[in-house]
Design a protein around this motif. Sequence first.
Motif, PDB file in Angstrom:
ATOM      1  N   GLY A  30     -41.366  17.774  13.952  1.00  0.00           N
ATOM      2  CA  GLY A  30     -40.252  17.718  14.872  1.00  0.00           C
ATOM      3  C   GLY A  30     -39.017  17.056  14.313  1.00  0.00           C
ATOM      4  O   GLY A  30     -39.062  16.368  13.289  1.00  0.00           O
ATOM      5  N   ARG A  31     -37.919  17.266  15.027  1.00  0.00           N
ATOM      6  CA  ARG A  31     -36.654  16.628  14.694  1.00  0.00           C
ATOM      7  C   ARG A  31     -35.825  16.515  15.965  1.00  0.00           C
ATOM      8  O   ARG A  31     -35.794  17.451  16.770  1.00  0.00           O
ATOM      9  N   VAL A  32     -35.192  15.358  16.160  1.00  0.00           N
ATOM     10  CA  VAL A  32     -34.295  15.193  17.305  1.00  0.00           C
ATOM     11  C   VAL A  32     -32.980  15.894  16.975  1.00  0.00           C
ATOM     12  O   VAL A  32     -32.314  15.552  15.994  1.00  0.00           O
ATOM     13  N   THR A  33     -32.619  16.867  17.795  1.00  0.00           N
ATOM     14  CA  THR A  33     -31.390  17.611  17.545  1.00  0.00           C
ATOM     15  C   THR A  33     -30.338  17.394  18.632  1.00  0.00           C
ATOM     16  O   THR A  33     -29.202  17.864  18.492  1.00  0.00           O
ATOM     17  N   ALA A  34     -30.712  16.683  19.718  1.00  0.00           N
ATOM     18  CA  ALA A  34     -29.727  16.406  20.763  1.00  0.00           C
ATOM     19  C   ALA A  34     -30.119  15.137  21.512  1.00  0.00           C
ATOM     20  O   ALA A  34     -31.306  14.830  21.676  1.00  0.00           O
ATOM     21  N   LYS A  42     -21.916   6.149  23.876  1.00  0.00           N
ATOM     22  CA  LYS A  42     -23.197   5.643  23.393  1.00  0.00           C
ATOM     23  C   LYS A  42     -24.012   6.776  22.776  1.00  0.00           C
ATOM     24  O   LYS A  42     -24.641   6.609  21.724  1.00  0.00           O
ATOM     25  N   ALA A  43     -24.019   7.936  23.430  1.00  0.00           N
ATOM     26  CA  ALA A  43     -24.745   9.077  22.878  1.00  0.00           C
ATOM     27  C   ALA A  43     -24.189   9.476  21.519  1.00  0.00           C
ATOM     28  O   ALA A  43     -24.943   9.768  20.577  1.00  0.00           O
ATOM     29  N   THR A  44     -22.868   9.489  21.399  1.00  0.00           N
ATOM     30  CA  THR A  44     -22.232   9.846  20.125  1.00  0.00           C
ATOM     31  C   THR A  44     -22.592   8.845  19.036  1.00  0.00           C
ATOM     32  O   THR A  44     -22.864   9.214  17.886  1.00  0.00           O
ATOM     33  N   GLN A  45     -22.620   7.581  19.387  1.00  0.00           N
ATOM     34  CA  GLN A  45     -22.947   6.531  18.419  1.00  0.00           C
ATOM     35  C   GLN A  45     -24.382   6.662  17.915  1.00  0.00           C
ATOM     36  O   GLN A  45     -24.641   6.582  16.706  1.00  0.00           O
ATOM     37  N   VAL A  46     -25.316   6.870  18.818  1.00  0.00           N
ATOM     38  CA  VAL A  46     -26.712   7.005  18.426  1.00  0.00           C
ATOM     39  C   VAL A  46     -26.915   8.293  17.616  1.00  0.00           C
ATOM     40  O   VAL A  46     -27.664   8.315  16.635  1.00  0.00           O
ATOM     41  N   ALA A  47     -26.244   9.348  18.016  1.00  0.00           N
ATOM     42  CA  ALA A  47     -26.361  10.613  17.280  1.00  0.00           C
ATOM     43  C   ALA A  47     -25.893  10.442  15.831  1.00  0.00           C
ATOM     44  O   ALA A  47     -26.533  10.928  14.894  1.00  0.00           O
ATOM     45  N   ALA A  48     -24.777   9.751  15.645  1.00  0.00           N
ATOM     46  CA  ALA A  48     -24.270   9.526  14.286  1.00  0.00           C
ATOM     47  C   ALA A  48     -25.238   8.669  13.478  1.00  0.00           C
ATOM     48  O   ALA A  48     -25.447   8.907  12.276  1.00  0.00           O
ATOM     49  N   PHE A  50     -28.484   8.485  13.633  1.00  0.00           N
ATOM     50  CA  PHE A  50     -29.748   9.117  13.256  1.00  0.00           C
ATOM     51  C   PHE A  50     -29.592  10.570  12.790  1.00  0.00           C
ATOM     52  O   PHE A  50     -30.588  11.263  12.614  1.00  0.00           O
ATOM     53  N   GLY A  51     -28.373  11.013  12.595  1.00  0.00           N
ATOM     54  CA  GLY A  51     -28.174  12.377  12.123  1.00  0.00           C
ATOM     55  C   GLY A  51     -28.551  13.423  13.148  1.00  0.00           C
ATOM     56  O   GLY A  51     -29.070  14.489  12.801  1.00  0.00           O
ATOM     57  N   ILE A  52     -28.285  13.124  14.429  1.00  0.00           N
ATOM     58  CA  ILE A  52     -28.595  14.054  15.516  1.00  0.00           C
ATOM     59  C   ILE A  52     -27.399  14.982  15.718  1.00  0.00           C
ATOM     60  O   ILE A  52     -26.256  14.528  15.802  1.00  0.00           O
ATOM     61  N   ASP A  53     -27.655  16.278  15.796  1.00  0.00           N
ATOM     62  CA  ASP A  53     -26.589  17.268  15.782  1.00  0.00           C
ATOM     63  C   ASP A  53     -25.666  17.209  16.999  1.00  0.00           C
ATOM     64  O   ASP A  53     -24.449  17.361  16.881  1.00  0.00           O
ATOM     65  N   ARG A  54     -26.253  16.998  18.197  1.00  0.00           N
ATOM     66  CA  ARG A  54     -25.463  17.129  19.425  1.00  0.00           C
ATOM     67  C   ARG A  54     -25.601  15.884  20.292  1.00  0.00           C
ATOM     68  O   ARG A  54     -26.698  15.346  20.444  1.00  0.00           O
ATOM     69  N   ALA A  55     -24.481  15.476  20.888  1.00  0.00           N
ATOM     70  CA  ALA A  55     -24.469  14.353  21.821  1.00  0.00           C
ATOM     71  C   ALA A  55     -23.843  14.827  23.125  1.00  0.00           C
ATOM     72  O   ALA A  55     -22.735  15.366  23.135  1.00  0.00           O
ATOM     73  N   TYR A  56     -24.574  14.638  24.226  1.00  0.00           N
ATOM     74  CA  TYR A  56     -24.112  15.095  25.528  1.00  0.00           C
ATOM     75  C   TYR A  56     -23.795  13.907  26.437  1.00  0.00           C
ATOM     76  O   TYR A  56     -24.437  12.850  26.344  1.00  0.00           O
TER      77      TYR A  56
END
Length: 335
Positions: A30-34, A42-48, A50-56
Amino acid sequence: MTRKIRWGVLGCAGIAVKAVIPAIQSSRLGRVTAIASRDPGKATQVAARFGIDRAYGSYEMLLADPDIDAIYNPLPNHLHVPLTIKALQHGKPVLCEKPIALNAAQAGELAAAQRAAGLPVAEAFMVRHHPQWKKARALVAEGRIGEVKAIQMIFSYYLDDPANVRNQADIGGGGLFDVGCYAVSTARFLFCADPARAIALMERDPLFGTDRLTSGLLEFPEGRQLAFTCSTQLALTQKVTVLGTRGRLEIPIPFNAPADKPTVLVLDDGRDLAGGGREEIVIEPADQYREQADTFAASVLSGTPLDTGLEDAIANMRAIDALFRSAVSGHWEEP
């Protein structure tokens, strides 16, 4: 190339950021993609991070994303059932943090939604995926300490921040929901049975209203017993002792086993109090969160039912419900 499922994470809870997201990102399947948060920043910060593609900026936007294969729900306890049901309605399997619900009736509503959707849902008791617990269960089943009659557990930490969700009674805070549930789950795991009755004492924080000190006793078939204490306002402690007719088994770091270091199981035949019959069994390092993620992902990919599904989660909630009722009634209660 092995196919990997694409995970979506609801919220930026501490357990997600500290343990589960890193584990999924290093998992085989698996991989977290969103990720979604009501706070878009906060979502944008966590996404950056961990290399997560999408932040909602909303949970609904993530659940509607057709490119997400499965959901991890680490939201506060009162949101476990409603957001997991919403995920199922969007066609997403869900790994939901413990406790699965605020009571067994809620868990039953979730089970009905799960049956209607025909998708996997699991309660995230990561400890059951750690090799030390699998080995402990095997040792009990093999009779290495004789007939097991009693289990004693302690799980405590100190947290007095009123803003922390664990200290908010109206959304499912308190010690029994947060850490006492591990005692119930792992005792059921080792005994391979459900308790017949329960009794509990609770001391509640006068400001928060949450149970900050709970001790419970569960009676299992054939006279077997679990005695446990959990607290949100005592020194950090974890300990499990399994007592049999011919010895005892100790799990020194039962619940927060380090992912990068070996763990140890201690067997003692009880010949003396100085450790003359002591034997240590070393368990190789394992990330229990990664093992949990891969187990769930394998079920999603293969369509094979999970070994531990919602019926187990409902049974755990029934026991917890009985403990809460007992704390009020002062009597034994049946799950």
